[in-house]
Write a protein that holds these residues in place. Structure first.
Motif, mmCIF file in Angstrom:
data_model
loop_
_atom_site.group_PDB
_atom_site.id
_atom_site.type_symbol
_atom_site.label_atom_id
_atom_site.label_comp_id
_atom_site.label_asym_id
_atom_site.label_seq_id
_atom_site.Cartn_x
_atom_site.Cartn_y
_atom_site.Cartn_z
ATOM 1 N N LEU A 93 -37.022 24.679 -47.636
ATOM 2 C CA LEU A 93 -36.429 23.468 -47.059
ATOM 3 C C LEU A 93 -35.216 23.794 -46.201
ATOM 4 O O LEU A 93 -34.982 23.149 -45.169
ATOM 5 C CB LEU A 93 -36.056 22.486 -48.174
ATOM 6 N N ILE A 94 -34.457 24.805 -46.596
ATOM 7 C CA ILE A 94 -33.327 25.228 -45.758
ATOM 8 C C ILE A 94 -33.846 25.761 -44.423
ATOM 9 O O ILE A 94 -33.296 25.471 -43.354
ATOM 10 C CB ILE A 94 -32.488 26.291 -46.499
ATOM 11 N N GLU A 95 -34.929 26.512 -44.485
ATOM 12 C CA GLU A 95 -35.556 27.023 -43.247
ATOM 13 C C GLU A 95 -36.060 25.876 -42.379
ATOM 14 O O GLU A 95 -36.043 25.956 -41.147
ATOM 15 C CB GLU A 95 -36.707 27.958 -43.612
ATOM 16 N N ALA A 96 -36.482 24.784 -43.031
ATOM 17 C CA ALA A 96 -36.981 23.620 -42.289
ATOM 18 C C ALA A 96 -35.859 22.786 -41.687
ATOM 19 O O ALA A 96 -36.132 21.826 -40.951
ATOM 20 C CB ALA A 96 -37.824 22.753 -43.221
ATOM 21 N N LEU A 135 -39.263 9.788 -46.381
ATOM 22 C CA LEU A 135 -39.746 11.106 -46.761
ATOM 23 C C LEU A 135 -41.136 11.004 -47.390
ATOM 24 O O LEU A 135 -42.022 11.813 -47.092
ATOM 25 C CB LEU A 135 -38.773 11.763 -47.738
ATOM 26 N N LEU A 136 -41.331 10.006 -48.229
ATOM 27 C CA LEU A 136 -42.640 9.819 -48.860
ATOM 28 C C LEU A 136 -43.690 9.458 -47.812
ATOM 29 O O LEU A 136 -44.799 10.015 -47.819
ATOM 30 C CB LEU A 136 -42.558 8.734 -49.927
ATOM 31 N N ASP A 137 -43.362 8.552 -46.903
ATOM 32 C CA ASP A 137 -44.309 8.126 -45.870
ATOM 33 C C ASP A 137 -44.709 9.282 -44.959
ATOM 34 O O ASP A 137 -45.890 9.426 -44.586
ATOM 35 C CB ASP A 137 -43.703 7.001 -45.016
ATOM 36 N N LYS A 138 -43.750 10.128 -44.597
ATOM 37 C CA LYS A 138 -43.998 11.172 -43.604
ATOM 38 C C LYS A 138 -44.515 12.480 -44.196
ATOM 39 O O LYS A 138 -45.146 13.271 -43.488
ATOM 40 C CB LYS A 138 -42.712 11.452 -42.814
ATOM 41 N N LYS A 182 -43.840 20.268 -41.286
ATOM 42 C CA LYS A 182 -44.815 19.663 -40.368
ATOM 43 C C LYS A 182 -44.344 18.289 -39.878
ATOM 44 O O LYS A 182 -44.618 17.889 -38.738
ATOM 45 C CB LYS A 182 -46.164 19.548 -41.069
ATOM 46 N N SER A 183 -43.612 17.558 -40.720
ATOM 47 C CA SER A 183 -43.203 16.195 -40.376
ATOM 48 C C SER A 183 -42.125 16.164 -39.299
ATOM 49 O O SER A 183 -41.994 15.171 -38.578
ATOM 50 C CB SER A 183 -42.655 15.490 -41.623
#
Length: 388
Positions: free
Chosen positions: A307-310, A341-344, A383-384
């Motif tokens: 997640l940090i990379e993202a 966050l859930l939707d995407k 990806k989102s």
């Protein structure tokens, strides 16, 4: 029908709302990677399950337990001596809980009268505050701020609050912030409690889940700690026994004794096969503890590093089974971010607002899925583009 006015303080629990969000998405045929509820998915060791299964098949174990069996109390005392170098009297300084949640709700009833002041961390696990509310107490929130590594600053508590307060709760390693407090904090805590005649409850549910070679002990190791309070410990995370509901209140005999008296009027004790499982868990081969710790540490690394990379800037937690992370600056409220966050991405996390006034602006993620699912969560976030 008319109901108790105290219920006006309680709306639908946040985890119920999150469960409904999950249900709706699954019904629509979409995947969910659920990191919201801290429900451990690592099962107990086989020997623990076998001990419970054997006891379940004994017809004599279906009577009321009424009180804790001596064998279990002795096992708990040996566990604390071996693990924390803390000596406890099995008869007067140990009381079982039907899970720490049960104890956190009921201990407030044994200490607090309506209008008494209870000091709780902010942010904090919801039952820390809800138990005192049930007792009719007034809450004083002790801030846990990032600039202080989420450690409560006891010197910042107003003198008039400290003098009026009757009971305080602290918890490190901490849920939800995952922070760990230095030994100096605990020395100051004992002195603070003695000065103002405050009962201390230290919740130590995550003592075994500390990472990167760190070590953790017990509040009761501190000189004078048993004079001012008690510690709660739990077998839920360490031994994979969350559903069995096994916890303990340990320490000051007066506090333990009052809780025992209350419980004797409210329940008939822990199911005897569960007591058998508890004895086996804390008395048998302890290699499962290191294995469980290593599993959570690997999950943490996969999730946080990815997640940090993202683009999601966060601190890797030093312990617990949680990650406490700030929401993007483009969001004002954590619940709005959780929904997006859930939707995407299909990743479900808990809004920080569920953990008290200072929780807003953050989310909590539970390390309760496999490494493969953690990697899937990372891939979906990348990806989102939500952090692009």
């Amino acid at each position: 029908m008319e109901f108790a006015k105290r219920m006006e303080q309680f709306g639908e629990g946040v985890f119920s709302r999150l469960a409904e969000m999950r249900k709706e998405r699954v019904a629509a045929g979409k995947n969910v990677i659920d990191l919201s509820i801290g429900a451990p998915n690592i099962p107990p060791a086989k020997r623990i399950m076998e001990a419970m299964a054997k006891a379940v098949m004994d017809p004599a174990n279906y009577v009321y337990a009424i009180s804790d069996r001596k064998a279990m109390l002795d096992a708990v005392a040996r566990w604390y001596q071996r693990r924390y170098n803390v000596t406890l009297d099995p008869d007067t300084e140990i009381c079982s809980l039907l899970g720490s949640q049960d104890g956190l709700a009921h201990i407030a009833l044994s200490i607090l009268d309506p209008g008494d002041i209870m000091m709780v961390p902010d942010p904090c696990y919801p039952i820390f505050a809800d138990g005192p509310r049930i007792a009719g107490a007034e809450l004083y929130y002790m801030p846990q701020k990032k600039e202080h590594d989420y450690v409560i600053q006891l010197g910042d508590i107003p003198e008039e609050v400290a003098r009026k307060a009757k009971f305080m709760l602290v918890s490190y390693p901490n849920n939800p912030t995952a922070a760990m407090a230095p030994i100096e904090f605990y020395k100051e805590l004992v002195a603070f409690a003695k000065k103002y005649d405050i009962i201390v409850l230290h919740d130590n549910a995550y003592s075994e889940l500390v990472f990167d070679g760190r070590e953790w002990g017990s509040f009761l190791e501190l000189p004078g700690a048993k004079e001012v309070g008690v510690e709660f410990n739990s077998l839920s995370k360490t031994y994979g026994l969350a559903g069995a509901r096994i916890g303990y209140c340990l320490g000051n005999s007066k506090v333990v004794g009052m809780l025992k008296t209350l419980k004797s009027n409210m329940d008939y004790g822990m199911f005897l096969p569960i007591q058998a499982a508890a004895i086996e868990a804390i008395s048998g081969d302890q290699s499962i503890v290191a294995e469980t710790r290593a599993a959570y540490e690997r999950r943490r690394d996969v999730l946080c590093d990815g997640l940090i990379e993202a683009g999601w800037q966060m601190d890797k937690p030093p312990g617990t089974m949680f990650v406490w992370a700030p929401i993007p600056a483009s969001y004002e409220y954590s619940e709005a971010f959780v929904k997006d966050l859930l939707d995407k991405t299909g990743v479900l996390v808990t809004p920080g607002s569920a953990f008290g006034p200072s929780g807003e602006g953050y989310v909590r993620m539970a390390l309760v899925q496999s490494e493969e699912d953690m990697q899937r969560a990372v891939d979906e976030v990348k990806k989102s583009g939500i952090f692009a």
